[in-house]
Design a protein around this motif. Sequence first.
Motif, PDB file in Angstrom:
ATOM      1  N   VAL A 171       0.967  -1.089   0.016  1.00 26.75           N
ATOM      2  CA  VAL A 171       0.113  -0.059   0.096  1.00 26.75           C
ATOM      3  C   VAL A 171       0.903   1.342  -0.054  1.00 26.75           C
ATOM      4  CG1 VAL A 171      -1.745   1.292   1.174  1.00 26.75           C
ATOM      5  CG2 VAL A 171      -1.924  -1.131   1.174  1.00 26.75           C
ATOM      6  N   LEU A 172       0.821   1.976  -0.991  1.00 28.42           N
ATOM      7  CA  LEU A 172       1.370   3.334  -1.161  1.00 28.42           C
ATOM      8  C   LEU A 172       0.329   4.697  -0.860  1.00 28.42           C
ATOM      9  CD1 LEU A 172       3.855   2.672  -4.304  1.00 28.42           C
ATOM     10  CD2 LEU A 172       4.317   2.480  -1.757  1.00 28.42           C
ATOM     11  N   ALA A 202      -8.523  -1.639 -13.575  1.00 28.94           N
ATOM     12  CA  ALA A 202      -9.405  -1.666 -12.104  1.00 28.94           C
ATOM     13  C   ALA A 202      -9.091  -3.317 -11.446  1.00 28.94           C
ATOM     14  CB  ALA A 202     -10.797  -1.539 -12.328  1.00 28.94           C
ATOM     15  N   ARG A 203      -8.836  -4.212 -12.242  1.00 27.13           N
ATOM     16  CA  ARG A 203      -8.447  -5.355 -11.613  1.00 27.13           C
ATOM     17  C   ARG A 203      -6.916  -5.374 -10.767  1.00 27.13           C
ATOM     18  NH1 ARG A 203      -8.208  -7.776 -16.894  1.00 27.13           N
ATOM     19  NH2 ARG A 203      -6.678  -9.658 -15.823  1.00 27.13           N
ATOM     20  N   TYR A 204      -6.232  -4.328 -11.283  1.00 17.17           N
ATOM     21  CA  TYR A 204      -4.668  -4.307 -10.701  1.00 17.17           C
ATOM     22  C   TYR A 204      -4.636  -3.339  -9.782  1.00 17.17           C
ATOM     23  CZ  TYR A 204      -3.422  -7.424 -14.724  1.00 17.17           C
ATOM     24  OH  TYR A 204      -3.182  -8.374 -15.367  1.00 17.17           O
ATOM     25  N   ILE A 205      -5.066  -2.149  -9.803  1.00 13.70           N
ATOM     26  CA  ILE A 205      -5.167  -0.921  -8.988  1.00 13.70           C
ATOM     27  C   ILE A 205      -6.155  -1.050  -8.154  1.00 13.70           C
ATOM     28  CG2 ILE A 205      -4.718   1.586  -8.656  1.00 13.70           C
ATOM     29  CD1 ILE A 205      -3.198   1.660 -11.101  1.00 13.70           C
ATOM     30  N   LEU A 244      -1.194  -2.089  -6.019  1.00 20.84           N
ATOM     31  CA  LEU A 244      -1.326  -2.846  -7.287  1.00 20.84           C
ATOM     32  C   LEU A 244      -1.029  -4.225  -6.936  1.00 20.84           C
ATOM     33  CD1 LEU A 244       0.118  -1.712 -10.614  1.00 20.84           C
ATOM     34  CD2 LEU A 244       0.508  -4.328  -9.903  1.00 20.84           C
ATOM     35  N   SER A 245      -2.008  -5.097  -7.043  1.00 25.86           N
ATOM     36  CA  SER A 245      -1.999  -6.265  -7.126  1.00 25.86           C
ATOM     37  C   SER A 245      -2.868  -6.933  -8.360  1.00 25.86           C
ATOM     38  CB  SER A 245      -2.835  -7.022  -5.835  1.00 25.86           C
ATOM     39  OG  SER A 245      -2.085  -6.176  -4.488  1.00 25.86           O
ATOM     40  N   PRO A 246      -2.026  -7.898  -8.912  1.00 23.66           N
ATOM     41  CA  PRO A 246      -2.648  -8.559 -10.229  1.00 23.66           C
ATOM     42  C   PRO A 246      -3.800  -9.588  -9.592  1.00 23.66           C
ATOM     43  CG  PRO A 246      -0.598  -9.598  -9.641  1.00 23.66           C
ATOM     44  CD  PRO A 246      -0.631  -8.429  -8.732  1.00 23.66           C
ATOM     45  N   PRO A 247      -4.933  -9.759 -10.625  1.00 24.03           N
ATOM     46  CA  PRO A 247      -5.773 -10.952 -10.263  1.00 24.03           C
ATOM     47  C   PRO A 247      -5.375 -12.355 -10.231  1.00 24.03           C
ATOM     48  CG  PRO A 247      -6.066 -10.229 -12.475  1.00 24.03           C
ATOM     49  CD  PRO A 247      -5.150  -9.217 -11.741  1.00 24.03           C
ATOM     50  N   THR A 302      -7.938   0.918  -4.835  1.00 26.72           N
ATOM     51  CA  THR A 302      -8.006   1.882  -3.706  1.00 26.72           C
ATOM     52  C   THR A 302      -8.394   1.517  -2.254  1.00 26.72           C
ATOM     53  OG1 THR A 302      -8.911   3.153  -5.860  1.00 26.72           O
ATOM     54  CG2 THR A 302      -9.207   4.086  -3.554  1.00 26.72           C
ATOM     55  N   LEU A 303      -7.557   2.162  -1.551  1.00 27.05           N
ATOM     56  CA  LEU A 303      -7.866   2.052  -0.301  1.00 27.05           C
ATOM     57  C   LEU A 303      -8.228   3.422   0.448  1.00 27.05           C
ATOM     58  CD1 LEU A 303      -5.693  -0.284  -0.951  1.00 27.05           C
ATOM     59  CD2 LEU A 303      -5.132  -0.476   1.797  1.00 27.05           C
TER      60      LEU A 303
END
Length: 235
Positions: free
Chosen positions: A174-175, A214-217, A227-230, A219-220
């Motif tokens: 998380v950045l 949207a599957r990758y980035i 960024l997390s790949p499906p 939002t928290l």
Amino acid sequence: MTQTVYIVDDEPSIRRLLSAALEEEGYGTQAFSEGKALLAALRHTLPDLIILDWMMPEPDGLEVCRRLREDPATRPVPVLMLTARGQEDDRVTGLNMGADDYLSKPFSVRELTARVKALIRRGEYMSGRGERLRAGGLAMDLSSRQASLDGKPVELTAKEFDLLAVLLRHTGQVLTREQLLDAVWGMNYGGEARTVDVHIRFLRQKLEGGENLARYIHTLRGVGYRLSPPEDGRP
């Protein structure tokens, strides 16, 4: 190898001042009185950084910066914009046009040289020297500054590319918006953290209407982005 800075300003005294200050720091310099001369020189040799005055005869600094960012060959070169216009709206305009940093006249030569050093260091880091990044179907070649998703090329602005590269380098982490601002725009950026949100939205719009990225980035809310790949490569 000596790093080179191109200086573009229609005021001879400014060109002399900057050339002397940067050469004292060990940089090579080449000075131009107009944007047309700079653009012609760039067809032969690319510098490590460009210092660009906003208020020049046509084409003015904003137009020159726009052309630099539209050309894939010059897109990676950091640009430090100089101007007598110090309002926040003017800073935002220059940065949104593709400038990497912004300094109002009159300025401190010490501050300018510090910013030049920071921009060149960041440019070297972002270039990656052959580094390639990948997460799922998202891939980036940092040397050629090319990005692709599921094998299809994606056209990104310089800032969009840098922002995505930072996220991809820290896959799974998380950045915060402040961390992303510092990494991509620099600690001297005078704008707001919502700049990150705007660029994230642009990224999502450019990649298949936002459906794929949207599957990758993720939002928290109230914190930042990760960024997390499906896991299975599907929504």
